[in-house]
Design a protein around this motif. Structure first.
Motif, PDB file in Angstrom:
ATOM      1  N   PRO A   1       0.836  -1.200   0.000  1.00  0.00           N
ATOM      2  CA  PRO A   1       0.000   0.000   0.000  1.00  0.00           C
ATOM      3  C   PRO A   1       0.874   1.255   0.000  1.00  0.00           C
ATOM      4  O   PRO A   1       1.729   1.413   0.863  1.00  0.00           O
ATOM      5  CB  PRO A   1      -0.796  -0.092   1.300  1.00  0.00           C
ATOM      6  N   ILE A   2       0.638   2.127  -0.976  1.00  0.00           N
ATOM      7  CA  ILE A   2       1.356   3.398  -1.085  1.00  0.00           C
ATOM      8  C   ILE A   2       0.374   4.525  -0.810  1.00  0.00           C
ATOM      9  O   ILE A   2      -0.651   4.650  -1.488  1.00  0.00           O
ATOM     10  CB  ILE A   2       1.957   3.579  -2.486  1.00  0.00           C
ATOM     11  N   GLY A   3       0.673   5.362   0.170  1.00  0.00           N
ATOM     12  CA  GLY A   3      -0.170   6.509   0.456  1.00  0.00           C
ATOM     13  C   GLY A   3       0.409   7.777  -0.154  1.00  0.00           C
ATOM     14  O   GLY A   3       1.626   7.938  -0.218  1.00  0.00           O
ATOM     15  N   VAL A   4      -0.480   8.667  -0.600  1.00  0.00           N
ATOM     16  CA  VAL A   4      -0.071   9.968  -1.127  1.00  0.00           C
ATOM     17  C   VAL A   4      -0.897  11.022  -0.399  1.00  0.00           C
ATOM     18  O   VAL A   4      -2.127  10.920  -0.329  1.00  0.00           O
ATOM     19  CB  VAL A   4      -0.315  10.068  -2.651  1.00  0.00           C
ATOM     20  N   THR A   5      -0.239  12.051   0.131  1.00  0.00           N
ATOM     21  CA  THR A   5      -0.947  13.022   0.974  1.00  0.00           C
ATOM     22  C   THR A   5      -1.566  14.169   0.178  1.00  0.00           C
ATOM     23  O   THR A   5      -1.819  15.239   0.717  1.00  0.00           O
ATOM     24  CB  THR A   5      -0.010  13.597   2.051  1.00  0.00           C
ATOM     25  N   THR A   6      -1.837  13.927  -1.099  1.00  0.00           N
ATOM     26  CA  THR A   6      -2.451  14.953  -1.941  1.00  0.00           C
ATOM     27  C   THR A   6      -3.963  15.024  -1.768  1.00  0.00           C
ATOM     28  O   THR A   6      -4.606  15.925  -2.314  1.00  0.00           O
ATOM     29  CB  THR A   6      -2.111  14.691  -3.420  1.00  0.00           C
ATOM     30  N   GLY A   7      -4.548  14.077  -1.026  1.00  0.00           N
ATOM     31  CA  GLY A   7      -5.987  14.053  -0.799  1.00  0.00           C
ATOM     32  C   GLY A   7      -6.354  14.462   0.611  1.00  0.00           C
ATOM     33  O   GLY A   7      -5.621  15.215   1.268  1.00  0.00           O
ATOM     34  N   PRO A   8      -7.471  13.940   1.124  1.00  0.00           N
ATOM     35  CA  PRO A   8      -7.984  14.390   2.422  1.00  0.00           C
ATOM     36  C   PRO A   8      -7.320  13.749   3.633  1.00  0.00           C
ATOM     37  O   PRO A   8      -7.581  14.168   4.765  1.00  0.00           O
ATOM     38  CB  PRO A   8      -9.459  13.982   2.356  1.00  0.00           C
ATOM     39  N   CYS A   9      -6.469  12.741   3.424  1.00  0.00           N
ATOM     40  CA  CYS A   9      -5.911  11.987   4.552  1.00  0.00           C
ATOM     41  C   CYS A   9      -4.471  12.389   4.850  1.00  0.00           C
ATOM     42  O   CYS A   9      -3.657  12.544   3.941  1.00  0.00           O
ATOM     43  CB  CYS A   9      -5.987  10.486   4.257  1.00  0.00           C
ATOM     44  N   SER A  10      -4.181  12.522   6.126  1.00  0.00           N
ATOM     45  CA  SER A  10      -2.847  12.948   6.558  1.00  0.00           C
ATOM     46  C   SER A  10      -1.864  11.783   6.484  1.00  0.00           C
ATOM     47  O   SER A  10      -2.247  10.609   6.420  1.00  0.00           O
ATOM     48  CB  SER A  10      -2.895  13.464   7.988  1.00  0.00           C
ATOM     49  N   ARG A  11      -0.589  12.130   6.532  1.00  0.00           N
ATOM     50  CA  ARG A  11       0.477  11.122   6.581  1.00  0.00           C
ATOM     51  C   ARG A  11       0.260  10.183   7.776  1.00  0.00           C
ATOM     52  O   ARG A  11       0.419   8.961   7.663  1.00  0.00           O
ATOM     53  CB  ARG A  11       1.825  11.835   6.692  1.00  0.00           C
ATOM     54  N   GLU A  12      -0.120  10.751   8.916  1.00  0.00           N
ATOM     55  CA  GLU A  12      -0.324   9.946  10.121  1.00  0.00           C
ATOM     56  C   GLU A  12      -1.487   8.971   9.951  1.00  0.00           C
ATOM     57  O   GLU A  12      -1.402   7.807  10.352  1.00  0.00           O
ATOM     58  CB  GLU A  12      -0.576  10.864  11.320  1.00  0.00           C
ATOM     59  N   ASP A  13      -2.568   9.461   9.346  1.00  0.00           N
ATOM     60  CA  ASP A  13      -3.740   8.596   9.144  1.00  0.00           C
ATOM     61  C   ASP A  13      -3.440   7.479   8.149  1.00  0.00           C
ATOM     62  O   ASP A  13      -3.872   6.335   8.335  1.00  0.00           O
ATOM     63  CB  ASP A  13      -4.930   9.420   8.649  1.00  0.00           C
ATOM     64  N   LEU A  14      -2.720   7.809   7.077  1.00  0.00           N
ATOM     65  CA  LEU A  14      -2.361   6.791   6.087  1.00  0.00           C
ATOM     66  C   LEU A  14      -1.451   5.736   6.707  1.00  0.00           C
ATOM     67  O   LEU A  14      -1.620   4.530   6.471  1.00  0.00           O
ATOM     68  CB  LEU A  14      -1.686   7.448   4.880  1.00  0.00           C
ATOM     69  N   ALA A  15      -0.503   6.182   7.533  1.00  0.00           N
ATOM     70  CA  ALA A  15       0.400   5.240   8.203  1.00  0.00           C
ATOM     71  C   ALA A  15      -0.376   4.347   9.165  1.00  0.00           C
ATOM     72  O   ALA A  15      -0.150   3.128   9.220  1.00  0.00           O
ATOM     73  CB  ALA A  15       1.493   5.999   8.940  1.00  0.00           C
ATOM     74  N   ALA A  16      -1.281   4.937   9.913  1.00  0.00           N
ATOM     75  CA  ALA A  16      -2.068   4.164  10.872  1.00  0.00           C
ATOM     76  C   ALA A  16      -2.938   3.126  10.174  1.00  0.00           C
ATOM     77  O   ALA A  16      -3.202   2.046  10.724  1.00  0.00           O
ATOM     78  CB  ALA A  16      -2.937   5.105  11.708  1.00  0.00           C
ATOM     79  N   ALA A  17      -3.380   3.452   8.955  1.00  0.00           N
ATOM     80  CA  ALA A  17      -4.217   2.521   8.192  1.00  0.00           C
ATOM     81  C   ALA A  17      -3.413   1.371   7.608  1.00  0.00           C
ATOM     82  O   ALA A  17      -3.983   0.361   7.178  1.00  0.00           O
ATOM     83  CB  ALA A  17      -4.937   3.271   7.078  1.00  0.00           C
ATOM     84  N   GLY A  18      -2.070   1.538   7.550  1.00  0.00           N
ATOM     85  CA  GLY A  18      -1.233   0.453   7.064  1.00  0.00           C
ATOM     86  C   GLY A  18      -0.405   0.751   5.838  1.00  0.00           C
ATOM     87  O   GLY A  18       0.232  -0.150   5.288  1.00  0.00           O
ATOM     88  N   ALA A  19      -0.391   2.018   5.396  1.00  0.00           N
ATOM     89  CA  ALA A  19       0.436   2.358   4.236  1.00  0.00           C
ATOM     90  C   ALA A  19       1.907   2.103   4.559  1.00  0.00           C
ATOM     91  O   ALA A  19       2.415   2.558   5.582  1.00  0.00           O
ATOM     92  CB  ALA A  19       0.228   3.814   3.836  1.00  0.00           C
TER      93      ALA A  19
END
Length: 203
Positions: A165-183
């Motif tokens: 899973p790759i997260g990108v912080t260009t949307g509504p979710c923060s780096r912290e939230d993406l990391a917590a979700a498992g990115a």
């Protein structure tokens, strides 16, 4: 055969927010409903029928409203949409390495295809109307090794498919939230993708 990488569309590859504000407000005015375009555009990701219900639209009117939204969409949203920084380069990085790209989006497929064409995004496969863990179906079908998206639902889709899973912080979710979700990997934008992929693709 090269590696297949999946990408979300809205707020990962493209920024449709100005048009999304306009189309939702237009639909609300036409339908006589309190639909909030600004709120909608600030939280892109969930399926349209779910969003409309949360805005208080009567359940019986959802099919009609979804159909009308899709009718209004091409003329309002597509011309106002831009590619996000790094979008073209990310797709090109996969192609240059001999891989394939698959865009898996919750958006209505024909309208997603209009964006891809209008912005010259060179995508191998486009699959629409899949959300969150449901995206795993297409990701598995096309053999994706990783999936990049801006929403927690995108992270859930990648995890459900058993891929990176790759997260990108260009949307509504923060780096912290993406990391917590498992990115496992998080970028400020897809401009960081080619450098990362050159190492990932060598594994």
């Amino acid at each position: 055969m090269g590696m297949t990488v999946g990408f979300d569309l809205d707020m990962t590859l493209i920024d449709p927010r100005p048009g999304m504000v306009a189309v939702m407000n237009a639909l609300g005015a036409e339908a006589g409903l309190p639909l909030d375009g600004e709120q909608f555009a600030s939280n892109l990701g969930p399926p349209l029928d779910q969003v409309l219900l949360e805005f208080g639209a009567p359940a019986a009117r959802i099919p009609e409203l979804v159909a009308r939204f899709r009718e209004l969409y091409p003329g309002i949203v597509v011309p106002a949409t831009i590619a996000l920084p790094g979008a073209h380069a990310a797709l090109e990085a996969v192609r240059r390495a001999g891989g394939q790209t698959v865009v898996v989006t919750g958006k209505y497929g024909p309208n997603a295809a209009l964006h891809v064409k209008a912005l010259g995004l060179e995508v191998d496969v486009l699959v629409g109307e899949l959300w969150a863990a449901g995206k795993a179906v297409a990701l598995r079908e096309h053999g994706a090794a990783a999936y990049a998206g801006d929403h927690l639902g995108d992270v859930r889709g990648a995890l459900a498919a058993g891929i990176t899973p790759i997260g990108v912080t260009t949307g509504p979710c923060s780096r912290e939230d993406l990391a917590a979700a498992g990115a496992e990997v998080i970028f400020d934008s897809l401009e960081e993708f080619p450098g990362w992929f050159s190492s990932f693709g060598a594994l």
